[in-house]
Design a protein around this motif. Structure first.
Motif, PDB file in Angstrom:
ATOM      1  N   ALA A 474      54.579  22.113  58.421  1.00  0.00           N
ATOM      2  CA  ALA A 474      55.763  21.567  59.084  1.00  0.00           C
ATOM      3  C   ALA A 474      56.431  22.626  59.943  1.00  0.00           C
ATOM      4  O   ALA A 474      56.146  23.832  59.818  1.00  0.00           O
ATOM      5  CB  ALA A 474      56.748  21.041  58.038  1.00  0.00           C
ATOM      6  N   LYS A 475      57.336  22.166  60.784  1.00  0.00           N
ATOM      7  CA  LYS A 475      58.117  23.096  61.597  1.00  0.00           C
ATOM      8  C   LYS A 475      58.982  23.957  60.689  1.00  0.00           C
ATOM      9  O   LYS A 475      59.462  23.505  59.654  1.00  0.00           O
ATOM     10  CB  LYS A 475      59.010  22.331  62.579  1.00  0.00           C
ATOM     11  N   LYS A 476      59.213  25.197  61.101  1.00  0.00           N
ATOM     12  CA  LYS A 476      60.082  26.074  60.321  1.00  0.00           C
ATOM     13  C   LYS A 476      61.497  25.506  60.285  1.00  0.00           C
ATOM     14  O   LYS A 476      62.007  25.007  61.281  1.00  0.00           O
ATOM     15  CB  LYS A 476      60.096  27.483  60.914  1.00  0.00           C
ATOM     16  N   THR A 477      62.100  25.598  59.113  1.00  0.00           N
ATOM     17  CA  THR A 477      63.445  25.068  58.938  1.00  0.00           C
ATOM     18  C   THR A 477      64.420  26.175  58.603  1.00  0.00           C
ATOM     19  O   THR A 477      64.066  27.164  57.947  1.00  0.00           O
ATOM     20  CB  THR A 477      63.476  24.036  57.806  1.00  0.00           C
ATOM     21  N   GLY A 478      65.649  26.000  59.047  1.00  0.00           N
ATOM     22  CA  GLY A 478      66.713  26.887  58.614  1.00  0.00           C
ATOM     23  C   GLY A 478      67.384  26.254  57.415  1.00  0.00           C
ATOM     24  O   GLY A 478      66.749  25.605  56.592  1.00  0.00           O
ATOM     25  N   LEU A 479      68.705  26.396  57.319  1.00  0.00           N
ATOM     26  CA  LEU A 479      69.454  25.784  56.234  1.00  0.00           C
ATOM     27  C   LEU A 479      69.539  24.288  56.502  1.00  0.00           C
ATOM     28  O   LEU A 479      70.040  23.869  57.555  1.00  0.00           O
ATOM     29  CB  LEU A 479      70.857  26.396  56.179  1.00  0.00           C
ATOM     30  N   ASN A 480      69.060  23.477  55.584  1.00  0.00           N
ATOM     31  CA  ASN A 480      69.027  22.028  55.753  1.00  0.00           C
ATOM     32  C   ASN A 480      70.330  21.421  55.234  1.00  0.00           C
ATOM     33  O   ASN A 480      70.440  21.016  54.078  1.00  0.00           O
ATOM     34  CB  ASN A 480      67.813  21.452  55.015  1.00  0.00           C
ATOM     35  N   ILE A 481      71.347  21.364  56.112  1.00  0.00           N
ATOM     36  CA  ILE A 481      72.672  20.914  55.702  1.00  0.00           C
ATOM     37  C   ILE A 481      72.672  19.462  55.212  1.00  0.00           C
ATOM     38  O   ILE A 481      73.223  19.170  54.148  1.00  0.00           O
ATOM     39  CB  ILE A 481      73.685  21.080  56.865  1.00  0.00           C
ATOM     40  N   PRO A 482      72.021  18.508  55.928  1.00  0.00           N
ATOM     41  CA  PRO A 482      72.006  17.127  55.431  1.00  0.00           C
ATOM     42  C   PRO A 482      71.360  17.012  54.051  1.00  0.00           C
ATOM     43  O   PRO A 482      71.836  16.265  53.199  1.00  0.00           O
ATOM     44  CB  PRO A 482      71.195  16.381  56.495  1.00  0.00           C
ATOM     45  N   PHE A 483      70.287  17.774  53.840  1.00  0.00           N
ATOM     46  CA  PHE A 483      69.590  17.735  52.552  1.00  0.00           C
ATOM     47  C   PHE A 483      70.497  18.247  51.441  1.00  0.00           C
ATOM     48  O   PHE A 483      70.611  17.654  50.367  1.00  0.00           O
ATOM     49  CB  PHE A 483      68.307  18.570  52.646  1.00  0.00           C
ATOM     50  N   ILE A 484      71.185  19.373  51.685  1.00  0.00           N
ATOM     51  CA  ILE A 484      72.074  19.966  50.680  1.00  0.00           C
ATOM     52  C   ILE A 484      73.227  19.012  50.380  1.00  0.00           C
ATOM     53  O   ILE A 484      73.614  18.805  49.227  1.00  0.00           O
ATOM     54  CB  ILE A 484      72.600  21.338  51.157  1.00  0.00           C
ATOM     55  N   ALA A 485      73.768  18.395  51.442  1.00  0.00           N
ATOM     56  CA  ALA A 485      74.868  17.453  51.256  1.00  0.00           C
ATOM     57  C   ALA A 485      74.420  16.255  50.425  1.00  0.00           C
ATOM     58  O   ALA A 485      75.149  15.790  49.534  1.00  0.00           O
ATOM     59  CB  ALA A 485      75.381  16.984  52.612  1.00  0.00           C
ATOM     60  N   MET A 486      73.219  15.762  50.709  1.00  0.00           N
ATOM     61  CA  MET A 486      72.685  14.631  49.943  1.00  0.00           C
ATOM     62  C   MET A 486      72.498  15.009  48.480  1.00  0.00           C
ATOM     63  O   MET A 486      72.824  14.245  47.569  1.00  0.00           O
ATOM     64  CB  MET A 486      71.356  14.175  50.552  1.00  0.00           C
ATOM     65  N   LEU A 487      72.015  16.222  48.237  1.00  0.00           N
ATOM     66  CA  LEU A 487      71.785  16.689  46.875  1.00  0.00           C
ATOM     67  C   LEU A 487      73.099  16.757  46.103  1.00  0.00           C
ATOM     68  O   LEU A 487      73.184  16.314  44.948  1.00  0.00           O
ATOM     69  CB  LEU A 487      71.110  18.075  46.921  1.00  0.00           C
ATOM     70  N   ILE A 488      74.130  17.309  46.748  1.00  0.00           N
ATOM     71  CA  ILE A 488      75.440  17.409  46.101  1.00  0.00           C
ATOM     72  C   ILE A 488      75.976  16.010  45.799  1.00  0.00           C
ATOM     73  O   ILE A 488      76.490  15.738  44.704  1.00  0.00           O
ATOM     74  CB  ILE A 488      76.425  18.192  46.998  1.00  0.00           C
ATOM     75  N   ALA A 489      75.843  15.106  46.760  1.00  0.00           N
ATOM     76  CA  ALA A 489      76.336  13.739  46.576  1.00  0.00           C
ATOM     77  C   ALA A 489      75.645  13.042  45.413  1.00  0.00           C
ATOM     78  O   ALA A 489      76.286  12.324  44.634  1.00  0.00           O
ATOM     79  CB  ALA A 489      76.131  12.941  47.860  1.00  0.00           C
ATOM     80  N   ILE A 490      74.351  13.266  45.291  1.00  0.00           N
ATOM     81  CA  ILE A 490      73.590  12.633  44.204  1.00  0.00           C
ATOM     82  C   ILE A 490      74.114  13.079  42.850  1.00  0.00           C
ATOM     83  O   ILE A 490      74.353  12.265  41.951  1.00  0.00           O
ATOM     84  CB  ILE A 490      72.090  12.966  44.339  1.00  0.00           C
ATOM     85  N   TYR A 491      74.297  14.371  42.689  1.00  0.00           N
ATOM     86  CA  TYR A 491      74.740  14.875  41.398  1.00  0.00           C
ATOM     87  C   TYR A 491      76.202  14.544  41.110  1.00  0.00           C
ATOM     88  O   TYR A 491      76.583  14.339  39.955  1.00  0.00           O
ATOM     89  CB  TYR A 491      74.490  16.386  41.317  1.00  0.00           C
ATOM     90  N   VAL A 492      77.046  14.421  42.150  1.00  0.00           N
ATOM     91  CA  VAL A 492      78.427  13.958  41.949  1.00  0.00           C
ATOM     92  C   VAL A 492      78.419  12.516  41.454  1.00  0.00           C
ATOM     93  O   VAL A 492      79.139  12.155  40.505  1.00  0.00           O
ATOM     94  CB  VAL A 492      79.236  14.086  43.264  1.00  0.00           C
ATOM     95  N   LEU A 493      77.581  11.683  42.092  1.00  0.00           N
ATOM     96  CA  LEU A 493      77.475  10.290  41.673  1.00  0.00           C
ATOM     97  C   LEU A 493      76.961  10.165  40.250  1.00  0.00           C
ATOM     98  O   LEU A 493      77.437   9.333  39.471  1.00  0.00           O
ATOM     99  CB  LEU A 493      76.548   9.527  42.629  1.00  0.00           C
ATOM    100  N   PHE A 494      75.988  11.007  39.900  1.00  0.00           N
ATOM    101  CA  PHE A 494      75.441  10.958  38.550  1.00  0.00           C
ATOM    102  C   PHE A 494      76.489  11.386  37.525  1.00  0.00           C
ATOM    103  O   PHE A 494      76.600  10.817  36.448  1.00  0.00           O
ATOM    104  CB  PHE A 494      74.202  11.854  38.453  1.00  0.00           C
ATOM    105  N   GLY A 495      77.301  12.417  37.875  1.00  0.00           N
ATOM    106  CA  GLY A 495      78.379  12.848  36.993  1.00  0.00           C
ATOM    107  C   GLY A 495      79.397  11.739  36.785  1.00  0.00           C
ATOM    108  O   GLY A 495      79.858  11.504  35.658  1.00  0.00           O
TER     109      GLY A 495
END
Length: 509
Positions: A474-495
């Motif tokens: 795949a293309k080189k990626t920097g910091l994946n802000i949408p991915f990190i935001a989605m991850l945080i949202a998932i765990y907030v919802l689970f909490g």
């Protein structure tokens, strides 16, 4: 519920990890399938009313598995990523025929396994889950005491009783009594008509999707030519998977000229079972098997690859005999099975490292209350095979191999997957050049989460001992802000979900 949540998260994260240019799934083909192979009597007992002659302490007696038991485990099979099941023969057998290969009536379901309605229900429920059903079909022989043997009107339905002594003599192989079982004379028009009619009847009656053809080399090729033509006239895309037990792929491939679609790949089994049951074994011989398959078969992607089956010693036993951890060895073997060309076929019980020696010890009763480590690993492999068409349809190139550390590449419609397997007892590094992989990109690991970024000289893949990784280029990626935001949202919802569930639980008590 927690397990379901985290399974959902894993799939969601995988969708983020796979690059956007990954090829989309086209129309489903048989090479896209992954087959779970079941010996019906030894799998799952759901109906005690058909438990006649059951003795789980006798390896040659019935153990109680039935068609309802298979139906009850379809979700279990689907969750691992399997898209088809292959069942040992379900036709009525003579006493002691728990395995299904001593047929006494080709038109009846064996009462130990249930009824015709049970089979129809199984097929219907499997199809609801997009799971195809393959029945094991025997035309070479009957059970040892079949009523036809005493029927004067059918005296010419069998070949003369003779054992096979010269296995290089094709006429003897086709006309001899295999293991003393009465050998049907398929050149007799009445026999041929009967066997073809019964094969068509089961398709029409139950809507099954394919046959695994038993003992193909013991039946004349002219029969298979007519058989295949007629059964495929009943159902579009009906699949014929032939068992031609032979070490020479040229011998096996010749049967492909007579309408059989794919074959159980015994040369693959011979190498894979030895290579993966012990550390520090080169994977070169397996790649050589693929190169031969490409040369000799018209459709090499339809070969059924496997680590063991009901006629061989269990893979777990091979690992134990080599003083290896069978779970570790199974994981490596299955990684190759699910990512290399061919249709992976996994024998029931592999997911729990079921042990077993020679027949019938290799047909032990399944246990569903065991450690889930291999099951969880198979789920990852199954999801990757589903999400990456390159693992099902791509070409196959060996990029690196040194004493058991191997790296392969598969490409399909702009998608590149890289499979790395460290089959050694030490951490290994494989350097891949810019000529081998497109420069300036990264290898994104989807099985274990590894990430390899290229430098000006290429890619350095480093794996711990006895581990594997499947990457996408795949293309080189920097910091994946949408991915990190989605991850945080998932765990907030689970909490929030856990808090709400706990609060509601207190209110009801």
């Amino acid at each position: 519920m927690k397990q379901a949540f985290f399974s959902f998260v894993a799939v969601l994260l995988l969708s983020f990890a796979i690059p956007a240019q990954a090829a989309t799934n086209n129309e489903r083909m048989w090479q896209d399938e992954a087959i779970y192979f079941i010996m019906v009597d030894r799998f799952n007992n759901m109906d005690p009313t058909n438990d006649q002659d059951v003795n789980v302490n006798d390896p040659k007696a019935y153990h109680g598995g039935d068609l309802k038991g298979v139906t009850a485990k379809l979700d279990y099979i689907k969750e691992m990523g399997f898209t088809a099941i292959w069942l040992t023969p379900i036709f009525q057998n003579e006493p002691g025929g728990y395995h299904g290969y001593w047929i006494s009536d080709f038109y009846k379901v064996d009462p130990h396994f249930g009824t015709l309605d049970d089979l129809k229900t199984l097929v219907k429920e499997a199809h609801k889950r997009d799971i195809k059903v393959i029945l094991d079909f025997v035309v070479n022989h009957t059970g040892p005491h079949h009523p036809w043997l005493n029927d004067p009107t059918k005296k010419d339905w069998f070949h003369e009783k003779k054992e096979i002594f010269n296995w290089t003599n094709q006429q003897e192989v086709e006309n001899g009594w295999l293991f003393g079982l009465p050998d049907l004379a398929q050149e007799n028009p009445e026999v041929k008509r009967y066997l073809i009619d019964v094969a068509k009847w089961w398709i029409k009656e139950t809507d099954i999707d394919g046959y695994r053809l038993d003992t193909v080399k013991h039946v004349p090729k002219s029969f298979w030519q007519e058989f295949s033509k007629e059964v495929k006239s009943v159902k579009k895309d009906f699949f014929l998977l032939g068992e031609v037990w032979h070490d020479d792929p040229r011998y096996i491939a010749d049967y492909g000229k007579y309408g059989i679609d794919g074959f159980v790949d015994f040369p693959f089994y011979k190498e894979a079972s030895q290579i993966f049951s012990k550390a520090d074994q080169s994977l070169d011989p397996l790649y050589s098997v693929w190169q031969r398959n490409e040369s000799f078969y018209e459709r090499p992607y339809l070969l059924g690859t496997f680590l063991d089956n009901h006629d061989t010693v269990r893979f777990t036993r091979l690992a134990l005999e080599n003083k290896q951890n069978p779970i570790t060895r199974i994981k490596l073997g299955l990684t190759y099975l699910f990512s290399a060309p061919g249709i992976p076929i996994m024998y029931y019980g592999t997911e729990i490292a079921l042990d077993g020696g020679k027949d019938p010890d290799n047909r032990r009763l399944m246990n569903f209350r065991t450690d889930q480590e291999i099951v969880d690993y198979i789920k990852k492999l199954g999801e990757l095979r589903k999400q990456l068409p390159s693992l099902r349809r791509g070409d196959f190139t060996l990029l690196y191999e040194k004493n058991g550390m191997a790296v392969f590449k598969r490409t399909y419609k702009g998608e590149t997957a890289v499979i790395a397997i460290n089959n050694t007892g030490k951490t290994q590094k494989a350097h891949l050049t810019n000529d081998q992989l497109e420069p300036g990109k990264e290898l994104r690991g989807l099985l274990a989460g590894d990430l390899v970024r290229s430098d000006q000289n290429g890619y350095d893949v480093i794996l711990n001992r006895e581990t594997a990784e499947i990457y996408v280029l795949a293309k080189k990626t920097g910091l994946n802000i949408p991915f990190i935001a989605m991850l945080i949202a998932i765990y907030v919802l689970f909490g929030w979900f856990l808090y709400y569930a706990k609060k509601r639980s207190k209110q009801t008590t």
